[in-house]
Design a protein around this motif. Sequence first.
Motif, PDB file in Angstrom:
ATOM      1  N   GLY A  59       0.818  -1.213   0.000  1.00 26.51           N
ATOM      2  CA  GLY A  59       0.000   0.000   0.000  1.00 26.51           C
ATOM      3  C   GLY A  59       0.846   1.256   0.000  1.00 26.51           C
ATOM      4  N   LEU A  60       1.877   1.285   0.840  1.00 20.13           N
ATOM      5  CA  LEU A  60       2.788   2.441   0.871  1.00 20.13           C
ATOM      6  C   LEU A  60       3.484   2.621  -0.476  1.00 20.13           C
ATOM      7  N   ALA A  61       3.913   1.510  -1.077  1.00 21.93           N
ATOM      8  CA  ALA A  61       4.595   1.582  -2.373  1.00 21.93           C
ATOM      9  C   ALA A  61       3.651   2.075  -3.470  1.00 21.93           C
ATOM     10  N   THR A  62       2.398   1.640  -3.434  1.00 27.93           N
ATOM     11  CA  THR A  62       1.421   2.079  -4.430  1.00 27.93           C
ATOM     12  C   THR A  62       1.173   3.580  -4.331  1.00 27.93           C
ATOM     13  N   VAL A  63       1.027   4.075  -3.111  1.00 24.68           N
ATOM     14  CA  VAL A  63       0.829   5.517  -2.915  1.00 24.68           C
ATOM     15  C   VAL A  63       2.040   6.288  -3.420  1.00 24.68           C
ATOM     16  N   ARG A  64       3.231   5.765  -3.157  1.00 25.52           N
ATOM     17  CA  ARG A  64       4.454   6.428  -3.605  1.00 25.52           C
ATOM     18  C   ARG A  64       4.535   6.480  -5.125  1.00 25.52           C
ATOM     19  N   VAL A  65       4.229   5.359  -5.790  1.00 32.56           N
ATOM     20  CA  VAL A  65       4.294   5.332  -7.254  1.00 32.56           C
ATOM     21  C   VAL A  65       3.263   6.292  -7.846  1.00 32.56           C
ATOM     22  N   CYS A  66       2.106   6.400  -7.231  1.00 34.83           N
ATOM     23  CA  CYS A  66       1.088   7.344  -7.717  1.00 34.83           C
ATOM     24  C   CYS A  66       1.528   8.796  -7.556  1.00 34.83           C
ATOM     25  N   ARG A  67       2.354   9.083  -6.548  1.00 32.54           N
ATOM     26  CA  ARG A  67       2.866  10.450  -6.358  1.00 32.54           C
ATOM     27  C   ARG A  67       3.992  10.778  -7.321  1.00 32.54           C
ATOM     28  N   CYS A  68       4.616   9.788  -7.895  1.00 35.45           N
ATOM     29  CA  CYS A  68       5.774   9.994  -8.767  1.00 35.45           C
ATOM     30  C   CYS A  68       5.286  10.247 -10.192  1.00 35.45           C
ATOM     31  N   HIS A  69       5.233  11.500 -10.575  1.00 38.24           N
ATOM     32  CA  HIS A  69       4.788  11.891 -11.917  1.00 38.24           C
ATOM     33  C   HIS A  69       5.642  13.066 -12.374  1.00 38.24           C
ATOM     34  N   PRO A  70       5.565  13.454 -13.631  1.00 37.56           N
ATOM     35  CA  PRO A  70       6.449  14.505 -14.153  1.00 37.56           C
ATOM     36  C   PRO A  70       6.334  15.853 -13.444  1.00 37.56           C
ATOM     37  N   TRP A  71       5.223  16.138 -12.793  1.00 31.61           N
ATOM     38  CA  TRP A  71       5.049  17.430 -12.137  1.00 31.61           C
ATOM     39  C   TRP A  71       5.345  17.382 -10.645  1.00 31.61           C
ATOM     40  N   ALA A  72       5.767  16.233 -10.147  1.00 30.22           N
ATOM     41  CA  ALA A  72       6.085  16.093  -8.719  1.00 30.22           C
ATOM     42  C   ALA A  72       7.369  16.857  -8.399  1.00 30.22           C
ATOM     43  N   ALA A  73       7.402  17.446  -7.234  1.00 31.90           N
ATOM     44  CA  ALA A  73       8.589  18.191  -6.813  1.00 31.90           C
ATOM     45  C   ALA A  73       9.749  17.251  -6.526  1.00 31.90           C
ATOM     46  N   GLY A  74       9.453  16.033  -6.039  1.00 33.51           N
ATOM     47  CA  GLY A  74      10.506  15.069  -5.715  1.00 33.51           C
ATOM     48  C   GLY A  74      11.128  15.375  -4.369  1.00 33.51           C
ATOM     49  N   GLY A  75      12.289  14.828  -4.135  1.00 36.72           N
ATOM     50  CA  GLY A  75      13.007  15.042  -2.884  1.00 36.72           C
ATOM     51  C   GLY A  75      13.177  13.750  -2.104  1.00 36.72           C
ATOM     52  N   VAL A  76      13.590  13.890  -0.866  1.00 37.26           N
ATOM     53  CA  VAL A  76      13.801  12.732  -0.001  1.00 37.26           C
ATOM     54  C   VAL A  76      12.457  12.306   0.581  1.00 37.26           C
ATOM     55  N   ASP A  77      12.160  11.024   0.471  1.00 34.62           N
ATOM     56  CA  ASP A  77      10.889  10.479   0.952  1.00 34.62           C
ATOM     57  C   ASP A  77      11.164   9.106   1.558  1.00 34.62           C
ATOM     58  N   ASP A  78      11.470   9.070   2.839  1.00 33.72           N
ATOM     59  CA  ASP A  78      11.748   7.817   3.522  1.00 33.72           C
ATOM     60  C   ASP A  78      10.457   7.173   3.999  1.00 33.72           C
ATOM     61  N   ILE A  79      10.497   5.856   4.190  1.00 32.18           N
ATOM     62  CA  ILE A  79       9.315   5.159   4.683  1.00 32.18           C
ATOM     63  C   ILE A  79       9.122   5.474   6.159  1.00 32.18           C
ATOM     64  N   PRO A  80       7.877   5.431   6.628  1.00 31.00           N
ATOM     65  CA  PRO A  80       7.655   5.609   8.061  1.00 31.00           C
ATOM     66  C   PRO A  80       8.195   4.381   8.808  1.00 31.00           C
ATOM     67  N   ARG A  81       8.961   4.602   9.835  1.00 28.56           N
ATOM     68  CA  ARG A  81       9.571   3.500  10.592  1.00 28.56           C
ATOM     69  C   ARG A  81       8.683   3.093  11.748  1.00 28.56           C
ATOM     70  N   ARG A  82       8.764   1.826  12.102  1.00 28.33           N
ATOM     71  CA  ARG A  82       8.065   1.330  13.284  1.00 28.33           C
ATOM     72  C   ARG A  82       8.883   1.665  14.512  1.00 28.33           C
ATOM     73  N   ARG A  83       8.215   1.786  15.638  1.00 29.81           N
ATOM     74  CA  ARG A  83       8.936   2.074  16.884  1.00 29.81           C
ATOM     75  C   ARG A  83       9.716   0.858  17.353  1.00 29.81           C
ATOM     76  N   THR A  84       9.098  -0.308  17.288  1.00 33.57           N
ATOM     77  CA  THR A  84       9.768  -1.540  17.702  1.00 33.57           C
ATOM     78  C   THR A  84       9.657  -2.559  16.579  1.00 33.57           C
ATOM     79  N   THR A  85      10.541  -3.526  16.602  1.00 34.98           N
ATOM     80  CA  THR A  85      10.517  -4.566  15.594  1.00 34.98           C
ATOM     81  C   THR A  85      10.814  -5.908  16.233  1.00 34.98           C
ATOM     82  N   LYS A  86      10.232  -6.946  15.670  1.00 35.39           N
ATOM     83  CA  LYS A  86      10.472  -8.304  16.133  1.00 35.39           C
ATOM     84  C   LYS A  86      11.325  -9.066  15.141  1.00 35.39           C
ATOM     85  N   ASN A  87      11.774  -8.370  14.102  1.00 39.88           N
ATOM     86  CA  ASN A  87      12.504  -9.017  13.015  1.00 39.88           C
ATOM     87  C   ASN A  87      13.806  -8.287  12.752  1.00 39.88           C
ATOM     88  N   ARG A  88      14.655  -8.965  11.985  1.00 39.00           N
ATOM     89  CA  ARG A  88      15.903  -8.355  11.514  1.00 39.00           C
ATOM     90  C   ARG A  88      16.076  -8.720  10.051  1.00 39.00           C
TER      91      ARG A  88
END
Length: 103
Positions: A59-88
């Motif tokens: 879902g996050l990737a789909t939203v990102r691809v939809c924002r990526c178009h020729p008129w987008a300003a662009g820039g740094v766009d990192d994914i939202p991080r989780r506070r804790t993780t159970k994986n590595r």
Amino acid sequence: MKTAARFALLAPRNALVLLLRAYRAVISPLYGEVCRYYPSCSRYALEAVQEHGVLVGAGLATVRVCRCHPWAAGGVDDIPRRRTTKNRLTSFGFVVPLPERKV
């Protein structure tokens, strides 16, 4: 038994990680550096799936691809991080459970 179940739950995530890694190795270089955002859309999708799982990551990737178009300003766009993780992550990028703590 818990560890085996956790590996089984991570199998779809790791299958998608494998597909995204293959895309990044084979198809992505054909496009060159065309993405307006950093990291690229494929890298963003890979990190989102690794961090949040198949459904939320896709879902996050789909939203990102939809924002990526020729008129987008662009820039740094990192994914939202989780506070804790159970994986590595492995060196290849697969998601594995953290070892269980013994009390």
